[in-house]
Scaffold this active site. Sequence first.
Site, PDB file in Angstrom:
ATOM      1  N   GLU A 230     -22.035  40.746  36.441  1.00  0.00           N
ATOM      2  CA  GLU A 230     -21.444  39.521  35.904  1.00  0.00           C
ATOM      3  C   GLU A 230     -22.531  38.666  35.247  1.00  0.00           C
ATOM      4  O   GLU A 230     -22.313  38.086  34.185  1.00  0.00           O
ATOM      5  CB  GLU A 230     -20.760  38.744  37.040  1.00  0.00           C
TER       6      GLU A 230
ATOM      7  N   ARG B 244      -9.504  55.877  29.605  1.00  0.00           N
ATOM      8  CA  ARG B 244     -10.437  55.054  30.399  1.00  0.00           C
ATOM      9  C   ARG B 244     -10.967  55.814  31.613  1.00  0.00           C
ATOM     10  O   ARG B 244     -11.257  55.212  32.651  1.00  0.00           O
ATOM     11  CB  ARG B 244      -9.787  53.749  30.853  1.00  0.00           C
TER      12      ARG B 244
ATOM     13  N   GLU C 282      -2.255  45.498  40.942  1.00  0.00           N
ATOM     14  CA  GLU C 282      -2.944  46.611  40.279  1.00  0.00           C
ATOM     15  C   GLU C 282      -4.421  46.254  40.095  1.00  0.00           C
ATOM     16  O   GLU C 282      -4.741  45.210  39.531  1.00  0.00           O
ATOM     17  CB  GLU C 282      -2.289  46.882  38.923  1.00  0.00           C
TER      18      GLU C 282
ATOM     19  N   TRP D 144      -5.483  39.913  19.902  1.00  0.00           N
ATOM     20  CA  TRP D 144      -5.509  40.462  21.270  1.00  0.00           C
ATOM     21  C   TRP D 144      -5.596  39.407  22.358  1.00  0.00           C
ATOM     22  O   TRP D 144      -5.336  39.695  23.525  1.00  0.00           O
ATOM     23  CB  TRP D 144      -6.650  41.470  21.413  1.00  0.00           C
TER      24      TRP D 144
ATOM     25  N   GLU E  26       1.397  46.538  24.148  1.00  0.00           N
ATOM     26  CA  GLU E  26       0.381  47.310  23.427  1.00  0.00           C
ATOM     27  C   GLU E  26       0.976  48.520  22.708  1.00  0.00           C
ATOM     28  O   GLU E  26       0.479  49.647  22.848  1.00  0.00           O
ATOM     29  CB  GLU E  26      -0.733  47.751  24.388  1.00  0.00           C
TER      30      GLU E  26
ATOM     31  N   ASN F  69       0.745  55.086  28.726  1.00  0.00           N
ATOM     32  CA  ASN F  69       0.968  55.139  27.271  1.00  0.00           C
ATOM     33  C   ASN F  69       1.465  56.535  26.901  1.00  0.00           C
ATOM     34  O   ASN F  69       0.939  57.528  27.405  1.00  0.00           O
ATOM     35  CB  ASN F  69      -0.337  54.887  26.511  1.00  0.00           C
TER      36      ASN F  69
ATOM     37  N   GLU G 102     -13.529  50.407  33.560  1.00  0.00           N
ATOM     38  CA  GLU G 102     -13.373  50.225  32.122  1.00  0.00           C
ATOM     39  C   GLU G 102     -14.258  49.106  31.562  1.00  0.00           C
ATOM     40  O   GLU G 102     -15.054  49.327  30.660  1.00  0.00           O
ATOM     41  CB  GLU G 102     -11.904  49.946  31.814  1.00  0.00           C
TER      42      GLU G 102
ATOM     43  N   ASP H 202      -7.204  41.199  31.845  1.00  0.00           N
ATOM     44  CA  ASP H 202      -7.314  42.657  31.839  1.00  0.00           C
ATOM     45  C   ASP H 202      -8.598  43.150  32.500  1.00  0.00           C
ATOM     46  O   ASP H 202      -9.487  43.613  31.800  1.00  0.00           O
ATOM     47  CB  ASP H 202      -7.251  43.135  30.371  1.00  0.00           C
TER      48      ASP H 202
ATOM     49  N   ARG I  76      -2.644  34.531  25.820  1.00  0.00           N
ATOM     50  CA  ARG I  76      -2.215  35.788  26.442  1.00  0.00           C
ATOM     51  C   ARG I  76      -2.125  35.661  27.960  1.00  0.00           C
ATOM     52  O   ARG I  76      -1.294  36.309  28.592  1.00  0.00           O
ATOM     53  CB  ARG I  76      -3.211  36.882  26.057  1.00  0.00           C
TER      54      ARG I  76
HETATM   55  O1  GCW Z   1      -7.083  47.602  29.814  1.00  0.00           O
HETATM   56  C1  GCW Z   1      -6.171  48.102  28.927  1.00  0.00           C
HETATM   57  C2  GCW Z   1      -6.735  49.409  28.553  1.00  0.00           C
HETATM   58  C3  GCW Z   1      -5.728  50.386  28.045  1.00  0.00           C
HETATM   59  C4  GCW Z   1      -4.613  50.489  29.050  1.00  0.00           C
HETATM   60  C5  GCW Z   1      -4.004  49.109  29.248  1.00  0.00           C
HETATM   61  C6  GCW Z   1      -2.932  49.103  30.325  1.00  0.00           C
HETATM   62  C7  GCW Z   1      -3.277  52.393  29.580  1.00  0.00           C
HETATM   63  O2  GCW Z   1      -7.746  49.192  27.596  1.00  0.00           O
HETATM   64  O3  GCW Z   1      -6.379  51.617  27.881  1.00  0.00           O
HETATM   65  O4  GCW Z   1      -3.635  51.413  28.660  1.00  0.00           O
HETATM   66  O5  GCW Z   1      -4.983  48.196  29.646  1.00  0.00           O
HETATM   67  O6  GCW Z   1      -3.266  48.719  31.437  1.00  0.00           O
HETATM   68  O7  GCW Z   1      -1.820  49.454  30.055  1.00  0.00           O
END
Ligand code: GCW
Length: 851
Positions: free
Chosen positions: A538, A191, A415, A569, A314, A233, A421, A393, A364
């Site tokens: 937005e 990202r 965070e 998801w 994930e 990851n 992204e 997210d 979720r």
């Molecule tokens: O937003 C998602 C992203 C992933 C990311 C994940 C996370 C690092 O698409 O790429 O992985 O969140 O925050 O862990």
Amino acid sequence: MENRRGAGRRKSGFAGPFVCAALLAAGLAAGGQTADQAWLRGPNRLILFGKVIALGSSPIEQSAAQELSRSISHPASVKGGVFSTREWRENSLTVVGTAQEIRKLYPDVPVPGDLKPDEYWIWGRGSQGPSFSVVAGGDERGALYGVFATRRLPATAEMGKLKVDYPLRDHPAVPIRWVDEWDNADGTVERGYGGRSIFFEGGKVREDLAPVAEYARLLASVGINGCNLNNVNGAAPFLTSEWLRGLKRIADAMRPWGVHLAMSVALVSPEKIGGLKTSDPLDPAVKAWWAAKVNEIYALIPDFAGFTVKADSEGQPGPASYGRSPADAANLLAGALKPHGGVVLYRAFVYNNHLDWSDMKADRARAAYDIFHPLDGSFAPNVIVQTKEGPIDFQAREPVSPLFGGLRQTSQAMEVQITQEYTGQQRHLVYLAPMWKQVLDFDLRADRKSTPVKEILEGKSFHRPLGGMVGVAGVGRDAWLGSPLALANLYAFGRLAWNPDLTPEQIADEWIRQTINIDPVVVSTVEKMLMQSWPAYEHYTGFLGSQTLTDITGSHYGPNIESSERNGWGQWHRDDHEGIGMDRSVATGTGFVGQYPPEVARVYQSLNTCPDNLLLFFHHVRYTHKLHSGQTVIQYIYDSHYKGAAEAAQLVAEWETLKSRVNPALYDDVHARLEYQAGHAIVWRDAIVQYFLKQSGIPDNKGRAGHYPGRLEAEDARLTGYKAIDVTPWEDASGGKAVTCADAKSCMAEWTWGRKAGRFDIAVQYFDLQGGAARFVFAVNGQPVASWTANATLPSRRPDGDNSTRYTVRDVELKPGDVLRVEGTADGNDPAALDYVEVRPAPMAAARAPQ
Ligand code: GCW
């Protein structure tokens, strides 16, 4: 406390020894990657008289003194030279040091006895003659932060004069102020939209770490004190001894700027790289393995900051595989780090990505609270739970995560994502400070008392000592974030982590003055553009709390409405022919609303009180449902998308007013980006409007949706070589179709102009695929009028909304019977695909028309 909110715009007080001439910055620096490319522009910004000395010999104090010296310019170079006496210059002195060092050497300086770590105090005497100035810190880093605060002063001052109330004193709101990088060993950045990793390449730490030191300088300038390097990851390999030796070099490069290195670790490391049979957090051998590993790290990096963990999320395995909880896992690592003073940032981004879409109770958004709230009180003191600002997210709009109110006995960090992204990937201008500020200021009303999120993080609400802000930065080798104006987000993150009471406008203003220039027209115009940018985005990507309607299983960039549905998801918005939205109420929905303290839950629970901008996050409603504004949901969808696209076009017009006022290279770069964005906003607008027109069957009462006057579809043209294709998803192309030049090298689409004569702007909508640089020529009656190359690097490898791009040929004369032609020449993997041309009266022609 004095001057708690230190370096604001001050107009009163006496002129101190930091007399400044805030000269116009010379423009963006070329050459190697330096912090000057962001906001730490060259010298000539701050005039100090005299010598600068650091009292201590530590690398941090040395960088502090050096930083201040770089800001000095020769007074004679100041226009008017009013300050220029030699005696004055030669006998003035600025000292930088810790409060303790200052007290020892200068007992008459009234440095306070209670400066805390990271806190600074700036004081001076003698503005009418040789001066003596002091930049003191509660510790070395505090002194460094004082220097950067001093350096910022001219940017906030009026041209040629600066008035400061001394002493200036300030401290950061939270102790944990980190950036997280998601860099991979091979040099890619997850990202990341600013080029390849500044840290790694080809499975190793890079040889050239000069950009790393410059990055640390940039981070320190806004008070960031930790940097986690590697992707959450696939983190296991980074704990091998070879990697740790490489990471030590990075820590050494960042240390002089007080930025401590942290790393992401995989819970399964004992098995993956340690040869153990289990990674069970409660297994004694596992515990011993981590203790030894952590000792190894601290032997190399004595000021190592700690670990970040993504587990049971994930595809990243975690404690659940061993029947253990996140607290078991976090405490295992915390135990190993504790003797060395390190911390664990355990991410609350834990959820099941195989949810059952057909289960109307599955949600979720509930996951973080459901999993972590019951564990409150069971985390070790050096564990900080790191929670994304919203429950899903980083979408264009989400409510605040209820978990911030659900952990009373646990330190918490918020965070946020600096790398854009889901918010335009730095190709769209989206200034995120207003979004973060809304979250920070949001009052969760825990225990029916005022509990804004920022006060929870600051430890004021629940008295937790280790709060923080973490920004996922994603910097790379392409001028840090790839796009010059996107750097305002990195700056804003640091400033808000230091002081969440600053306003986004104030931060924008500071950033513009330091980065672009101090021309008041530039400052006010760019500030306005930044402030307009998130609402505009937005408006064209995610209405009424429907999140970002992008390709969620792919690039997260262009429009793809159904990609959120019918999969596990959980980024669902549940649209059908009747209506749209997730029912998250307690009464009839998933119950997510019940995770908020009662006063907030009550607001979201009821359709009467739920704010319009989060309506579809919390409720499923019919398209005919009336918003508080009286407008129906469907009409809002149409209106907001036309509005958003117009706002994006407005950004171009606003920037154009600055043409003679900003550096030409910067002007051209930003102009090209904004023009691209305005075109892509139309792609978004049309995709969403077409889709919901079809879904609802309800026409736009302003007659726009589905009607595109002046649009000539490629699939309706006379085609030579080009072949019509169906675009997926269908809403990403006008009429769902495009033409592609896949089987020939050069293809043509032609239309005969059958309307009245005039001068027109002609937009050519084509698909710019990566892996080739297709050529396009636009011609009238066989005469080329414009040509361009499609060489952008956009996501997706087939024609769709990720790469649909607009090129506008301006002010073209047409008369009935003229033949318009687009000639496309395929190249490599780019088949010169074409969607349509759109012919609109040229505004210039309208202006020229006789009255
Ligand atoms: O937003 C998602 C992203 C992933 C990311 C994940 C996370 C690092 O698409 O790429 O992985 O969140 O925050 O862990």
